[in-house]
Design a protein around this motif. Sequence first.
Motif, PDB file in Angstrom:
ATOM      1  N   PRO A  23     -15.922 -16.114  -0.762  1.00  0.00           N
ATOM      2  CA  PRO A  23     -14.900 -16.401  -1.778  1.00  0.00           C
ATOM      3  C   PRO A  23     -15.223 -17.655  -2.589  1.00  0.00           C
ATOM      4  O   PRO A  23     -15.020 -17.685  -3.792  1.00  0.00           O
ATOM      5  CB  PRO A  23     -13.623 -16.613  -0.949  1.00  0.00           C
ATOM      6  N   VAL A  26     -18.288 -16.952  -5.014  1.00  0.00           N
ATOM      7  CA  VAL A  26     -18.025 -16.164  -6.218  1.00  0.00           C
ATOM      8  C   VAL A  26     -17.092 -16.889  -7.189  1.00  0.00           C
ATOM      9  O   VAL A  26     -17.055 -16.597  -8.366  1.00  0.00           O
ATOM     10  CB  VAL A  26     -17.462 -14.755  -5.904  1.00  0.00           C
ATOM     11  N   LEU A  27     -16.360 -17.842  -6.658  1.00  0.00           N
ATOM     12  CA  LEU A  27     -15.483 -18.622  -7.527  1.00  0.00           C
ATOM     13  C   LEU A  27     -16.271 -19.685  -8.283  1.00  0.00           C
ATOM     14  O   LEU A  27     -15.926 -20.074  -9.402  1.00  0.00           O
ATOM     15  CB  LEU A  27     -14.378 -19.267  -6.675  1.00  0.00           C
ATOM     16  N   SER A  30     -17.289 -19.497 -12.303  1.00  0.00           N
ATOM     17  CA  SER A  30     -16.182 -19.721 -13.236  1.00  0.00           C
ATOM     18  C   SER A  30     -15.768 -21.184 -13.223  1.00  0.00           C
ATOM     19  O   SER A  30     -15.512 -21.788 -14.259  1.00  0.00           O
ATOM     20  CB  SER A  30     -14.978 -18.864 -12.875  1.00  0.00           C
ATOM     21  N   PHE A  31     -15.696 -21.707 -12.030  1.00  0.00           N
ATOM     22  CA  PHE A  31     -15.277 -23.089 -11.873  1.00  0.00           C
ATOM     23  C   PHE A  31     -16.252 -24.031 -12.584  1.00  0.00           C
ATOM     24  O   PHE A  31     -15.846 -24.869 -13.394  1.00  0.00           O
ATOM     25  CB  PHE A  31     -15.220 -23.415 -10.377  1.00  0.00           C
ATOM     26  N   LEU A 298       4.010 -25.866 -11.132  1.00  0.00           N
ATOM     27  CA  LEU A 298       3.302 -25.976  -9.867  1.00  0.00           C
ATOM     28  C   LEU A 298       4.275 -26.251  -8.734  1.00  0.00           C
ATOM     29  O   LEU A 298       4.219 -25.647  -7.680  1.00  0.00           O
ATOM     30  CB  LEU A 298       2.279 -27.108  -9.984  1.00  0.00           C
TER      31      LEU A 298
ATOM     32  N   ALA B  90     -15.497 -13.174 -14.180  1.00  0.00           N
ATOM     33  CA  ALA B  90     -14.142 -13.497 -13.736  1.00  0.00           C
ATOM     34  C   ALA B  90     -13.658 -12.645 -12.567  1.00  0.00           C
ATOM     35  O   ALA B  90     -12.870 -13.124 -11.753  1.00  0.00           O
ATOM     36  CB  ALA B  90     -13.173 -13.362 -14.908  1.00  0.00           C
ATOM     37  N   PRO B  92     -15.029 -11.533  -9.693  1.00  0.00           N
ATOM     38  CA  PRO B  92     -15.194 -12.121  -8.355  1.00  0.00           C
ATOM     39  C   PRO B  92     -14.323 -13.357  -8.150  1.00  0.00           C
ATOM     40  O   PRO B  92     -13.729 -13.534  -7.077  1.00  0.00           O
ATOM     41  CB  PRO B  92     -16.682 -12.520  -8.324  1.00  0.00           C
ATOM     42  N   ALA B  93     -14.219 -14.191  -9.186  1.00  0.00           N
ATOM     43  CA  ALA B  93     -13.426 -15.410  -9.053  1.00  0.00           C
ATOM     44  C   ALA B  93     -11.963 -15.078  -8.800  1.00  0.00           C
ATOM     45  O   ALA B  93     -11.317 -15.647  -7.903  1.00  0.00           O
ATOM     46  CB  ALA B  93     -13.570 -16.265 -10.310  1.00  0.00           C
ATOM     47  N   TRP B  95     -10.774 -12.248  -7.673  1.00  0.00           N
ATOM     48  CA  TRP B  95     -10.672 -11.589  -6.374  1.00  0.00           C
ATOM     49  C   TRP B  95     -10.573 -12.629  -5.264  1.00  0.00           C
ATOM     50  O   TRP B  95      -9.704 -12.561  -4.408  1.00  0.00           O
ATOM     51  CB  TRP B  95     -11.904 -10.695  -6.152  1.00  0.00           C
ATOM     52  N   SER B  96     -11.459 -13.609  -5.344  1.00  0.00           N
ATOM     53  CA  SER B  96     -11.505 -14.630  -4.315  1.00  0.00           C
ATOM     54  C   SER B  96     -10.186 -15.403  -4.234  1.00  0.00           C
ATOM     55  O   SER B  96      -9.659 -15.653  -3.160  1.00  0.00           O
ATOM     56  CB  SER B  96     -12.684 -15.564  -4.603  1.00  0.00           C
ATOM     57  N   MET B  97      -9.621 -15.733  -5.408  1.00  0.00           N
ATOM     58  CA  MET B  97      -8.396 -16.530  -5.386  1.00  0.00           C
ATOM     59  C   MET B  97      -7.175 -15.712  -4.975  1.00  0.00           C
ATOM     60  O   MET B  97      -6.249 -16.226  -4.358  1.00  0.00           O
ATOM     61  CB  MET B  97      -8.175 -17.185  -6.742  1.00  0.00           C
ATOM     62  N   VAL B 100      -8.328 -14.308  -0.911  1.00  0.00           N
ATOM     63  CA  VAL B 100      -8.722 -15.288   0.086  1.00  0.00           C
ATOM     64  C   VAL B 100      -8.270 -16.655  -0.410  1.00  0.00           C
ATOM     65  O   VAL B 100      -9.082 -17.532  -0.667  1.00  0.00           O
ATOM     66  CB  VAL B 100     -10.250 -15.280   0.326  1.00  0.00           C
ATOM     67  N   LYS B 106      -3.834 -22.566  -6.067  1.00  0.00           N
ATOM     68  CA  LYS B 106      -2.815 -22.700  -7.116  1.00  0.00           C
ATOM     69  C   LYS B 106      -3.183 -23.805  -8.106  1.00  0.00           C
ATOM     70  O   LYS B 106      -3.044 -23.636  -9.314  1.00  0.00           O
ATOM     71  CB  LYS B 106      -1.494 -23.059  -6.463  1.00  0.00           C
ATOM     72  N   ASP B 107      -3.671 -24.910  -7.564  1.00  0.00           N
ATOM     73  CA  ASP B 107      -4.066 -26.025  -8.430  1.00  0.00           C
ATOM     74  C   ASP B 107      -5.204 -25.610  -9.351  1.00  0.00           C
ATOM     75  O   ASP B 107      -5.175 -25.877 -10.551  1.00  0.00           O
ATOM     76  CB  ASP B 107      -4.530 -27.222  -7.591  1.00  0.00           C
ATOM     77  N   ILE B 108      -6.197 -24.938  -8.753  1.00  0.00           N
ATOM     78  CA  ILE B 108      -7.356 -24.519  -9.541  1.00  0.00           C
ATOM     79  C   ILE B 108      -6.916 -23.584 -10.661  1.00  0.00           C
ATOM     80  O   ILE B 108      -7.329 -23.724 -11.807  1.00  0.00           O
ATOM     81  CB  ILE B 108      -8.409 -23.824  -8.646  1.00  0.00           C
ATOM     82  N   VAL B 156      -9.606 -14.916 -16.182  1.00  0.00           N
ATOM     83  CA  VAL B 156      -9.446 -15.173 -14.748  1.00  0.00           C
ATOM     84  C   VAL B 156      -7.956 -15.138 -14.388  1.00  0.00           C
ATOM     85  O   VAL B 156      -7.542 -14.511 -13.417  1.00  0.00           O
ATOM     86  CB  VAL B 156     -10.048 -16.540 -14.355  1.00  0.00           C
TER      87      VAL B 156
END
Lengths: 302, 276
Positions: A23, A26-27, A30-31, A298, B90, B92-93, B95-97, B100, B106-108, B156
């Motif tokens: 996870p 793959v993130l 984008s990050f 938030l 986007a 995979p990103a 999906w990951s968030m 998992v 949430k912050d990201i 995303v």
Amino acid sequence: MAATDPMLDSGADFRTRLQNWLPKIVLAPSFAVMVIFVYGFIAFTIYLSFTDSRMLPSYDLVGWQNYERLFRVRQWDTALVNLGIFAGLYIVISTIIGLLLAIFLDQKIRGEGFLRPIFLYPMALSFIVTGTAWKWILDPAIGLEVTMQRWGWESFQFDWIKDSEMAIYTIVIAAVWQSSGFVMAMFLAGLRGIDNEILKAAQMDGASNFQMYRRIILPQLRPAFLSAFVILSHLAIKSYDLVVAMTDGGPGTSTWLPALFMYEYTFTRNQMGIGASSAVIMLMTIAAIMVPYLYAELREQK
Amino acid sequence: MARAVTTQRKAINTAIAWIVGLLIFFPILWTILTSFKTEAEAIANPPVFLFFDWTLENYGVVQERSNYMRFLWNSVFLAGGSTLLGIIIAVPAAWSMAFVPSKRTKDILLWMLSTKMLPAVGVLYPIYLLCIRLGVLDNRFALVVVLMLINLPIIVWMLYTYFKEIPGEILEAARMDGAGLKEELLYVLTPMAVPGIASTILLNFILAWNEAFWTLNLTSVDAAPLTAFIASYSSPEGLFFAKLSAASTMAIAPILILGWFSQKQLVRGLTFGAVK
């Protein structure tokens, strides 16, 4: 532990570790892309705003000089005043019309499904195209003014788009046209989310329609008001396409907005340092509106 | 909010709503109608509304004089390319968030969303200078990357909100039945994620199609899409009224059609998910 086959164990271990790390892996793209291309590049713009860059970027720091000069430039004044007029009117009028439309469309209108996309179209279409259409409609020689005169209303006058005092208001008209239906959609979603039971109870207690809206419905639409405000204000500060299509900043510099100012100062007047400082001011303004909003979101969602 | 509304009130309300709808649609309708007129009829006064000799001549002339098809192709290329690229990065990103999540998810997400609200002017210089340095100003592929970057946060975010709607119990059930990560992705998640992905593609295609700030600033001829073409078309005074309308009509036609089917997604995307 010693009893298990070490080969098998490390294999399983690798699999679970991969499952745990996947996870994050793959993130990461984008990050990383957003960190570099948003914050890295904004940092570069901020840096440029402290240099004496003109046509080409220069890396000699000059302190706050660009900012001091920026606020002495007459056109920046014009752009800020215009933004004030534009953003204020645009946000208030779009919200009012959007809300009224939503209340209206919520009265079991025949053909609502057909009307809704029509109300939304202005927001979905290219602002360059719709701006061009507005430019003709508002042009006194070929648009509304001359048509009204030919139809017999001889004294009809509407030449704001050619009038440097009034031109900014024509941008407000087109922008309100563009966003009202969209704001309506936001409020309509809010209205549909209101619990029917409360309204029925209020009606039984003899509340008039007006009272119901004032005391029950509008207060419940608070989140919709807030999102509408944030979205409209960031759209207002970013406004660029519509002005380019309608007046291109004219007559003269009378409809310049900050984004147009930045573009003009950089690409036609070769004052990249000043342009960068104006971009930084815009960034800070949007951040000042957005950060508290996102912070509130938030906390609410946690 | 269903309440008893008298028939008469309802009729009046409906009439007003339709009049407002017509007023709102008028500038668009007028552009479309004008594109089928001759130049003389286009500036005729008083204006002719429906009863003119419908002609397709303008469309032919626009194509002939300015090679309209090239701009159209650029628009399709830029909108399609940037959407495709964005989705690949986007999915995979998101999906990951969505499946998992960690403490920081949430912050990201909100941080990503916040970047979409920032004005493009803030990053114009570095991107512009980078394009010059790499010699890719007015280059289609460079612009695809730029448009993808601009819209990545919203892609995303949208995907995340759609993925989030997939019930977690289904995944748990699949895992209990012994499904591994591969089976889980292939047979359980993908079929349920397709509608969300399709919606996101639609929304992003519209956003990229309409994009003007970047296409105006980073293109001149080769990579210019329809928005840049229409912005460059000379002043409306003169004889180009009907032809400009024809060009405009072709530029908005795909969105008129897509917009009809995707109004929900449009609202959801433009409000950053505030309205579902």
